[in-house]
Every structure is written in structure tokens, then in C-alpha cells.
Design an enzyme around this catalytic site. Sequence first.
Site, PDB file in Angstrom:
ATOM      1  N   HIS A  81       5.687  35.263  11.463  1.00 20.47           N
ATOM      2  CA  HIS A  81       4.617  33.880  12.423  1.00 20.47           C
ATOM      3  C   HIS A  81       4.645  32.528  11.579  1.00 20.47           C
ATOM      4  CE1 HIS A  81       3.553  35.844  16.123  1.00 20.47           C
ATOM      5  NE2 HIS A  81       3.331  37.471  15.502  1.00 20.47           N
TER       6      HIS A  81
ATOM      7  N   ASP B 248      -3.073  41.569  18.622  1.00 19.88           N
ATOM      8  CA  ASP B 248      -1.815  41.817  19.708  1.00 19.88           C
ATOM      9  C   ASP B 248      -1.896  42.678  20.900  1.00 19.88           C
ATOM     10  OD1 ASP B 248      -0.194  38.881  19.353  1.00 19.88           O
ATOM     11  OD2 ASP B 248       1.311  40.655  18.676  1.00 19.88           O
TER      12      ASP B 248
END
Length: 262
Positions: A50, A181
Amino acid sequence: MSTVVPNHALRQLRAGKLAIGMGVRSVRTVDIAAMLKTAGFDWMFIDCEHSSIDPATAAEIATAALPVGISPLVRVAGLEHWHASRMLDNGAQGIVFPHIDNREQALHAANICRYPPAGKRSMGGALPQLAFAPMPVNEAARLANEETMVVAMIESPQGVANADAIAAVPGIDALLIGTNDFCFECGIPGQFENPKVVDAYKAVIAACKKHGKFPGMGGMYTPELLEKHIDMGVKLILSGNDFQTLMQGATAKAKAVRAFEK
């Protein structure tokens, strides 16, 4: 004297202790390794999924961490073998694979991180994890296999449902729930107290206990949530990241100084 650099996080876990980590996503200089070690962390989570950290920077930070005594783990961007091998060949003591949903993916992840006969990793030459010491190649492979940590991130209901099969894979050391997530995939973003999250942790912790693996957590960083899940049995702790820590400290400092304004 052995030239192998011990994987401190793995040693902590094998001794039944917590292994506490901090994410690295914003810092780009190697002094972060010594800073985190002095702060009391066991491992660092270098995020190449990320963040914009490139492989060369990740390798520099990882190699700098080795003599300091904090284990560098790199979260790679995917399951392609070169993501993991380039990091392991250049300082990483462990690889964190995101979005592991089934046994086949876990087996592939384990295989590309272990030298034969334990896996299918390619031998790339002298290793910083072995202080670049010359040694028989079979001995180098054995030592590297022993000190390499492979973490499967569980980030979906499918991954939780397959937690037992994933934990059973030889060469997988830990299952770490990516709670953010997981919540998004369940349609409950940010609801860390939701029963679905509790049930997911129970399932993953039970699978790890059954197969002798280490359960981990990420995405939940308040003291209350950390304590709750450590009490449940989580051992591999991602406790925050550099961006979050910097913003919290900087915000508190600015607020304190503004209070003196007349």
C-alpha cells in the site's frame, strides 16, 4: 561463531512470547530500524503493498535492521515469486503475503520462500541475513530456511473459512488477520466489535493452535482492542504504523504549543 542473524520475532514467538511490530510506510531512511528497536519493537512491517516504497528502499531498510536486532518483514504486493525472492535475497527475514484465501495460495507462498527440499526458492548467492559469510550452499539454505518467516494474511470470509487448511500448510508460520479488509469484505467497515470479527479471530486462532502456527492481528490499534485480542491468544501483533504514530505525536505537540498562545 555463527554468522546467522537471528530472526528475533520468530524467536519470540517460538518462546511463547508476543512479537510486537510497527508498520513502515512513510519513512524512507534506514535509521527507522534503530529507532523502532530502541522504542521496544521486535519486528518491522515494511509495506510494499500500500505504500510507494520501492524494492531498493525496502531492501536497504531491511538490511539495516539486521545488525540492530529487529526483524524486517516485508509485505509484498502479490503472489508472483519475484516479489518475495527479491526481498529475501536482500535482507528481509520474512514475507507477509496479502489476501491469502485458500490452501493453494498458501502453499505457493510457502514454496517460493523456502529453499529445496522445503520449497522451490531459487538460490541467489550470498545473503545479508548470513552476514555475507562464505559457507557451503546447503548450509546457507538450511540456515535461511530456519530463520525465514512466512505470514499469510487472512482478509476475507473465504480466507477465514479456509483457515484450517491454510494453517495446515508446511512452511506457513503465521496467519495474520487484516481486520480492515475483512470488515470491508463483510460489509461492516470499521466495525471491529462486530460478532463477525470476533468469530473470525476465534476461527483463525483455533486453526493456528491446532497446527502449531502463530495467530496475528493487524488493523486494530487502540489499547482496548489490542488487549482484547491478545487475551484471545493473538501473538504476532502489528500495533500501528509510522504514519499514524507521527500524526498522533505531531498533532499532540501542535495542540500543546497552541495552548500557550495568548
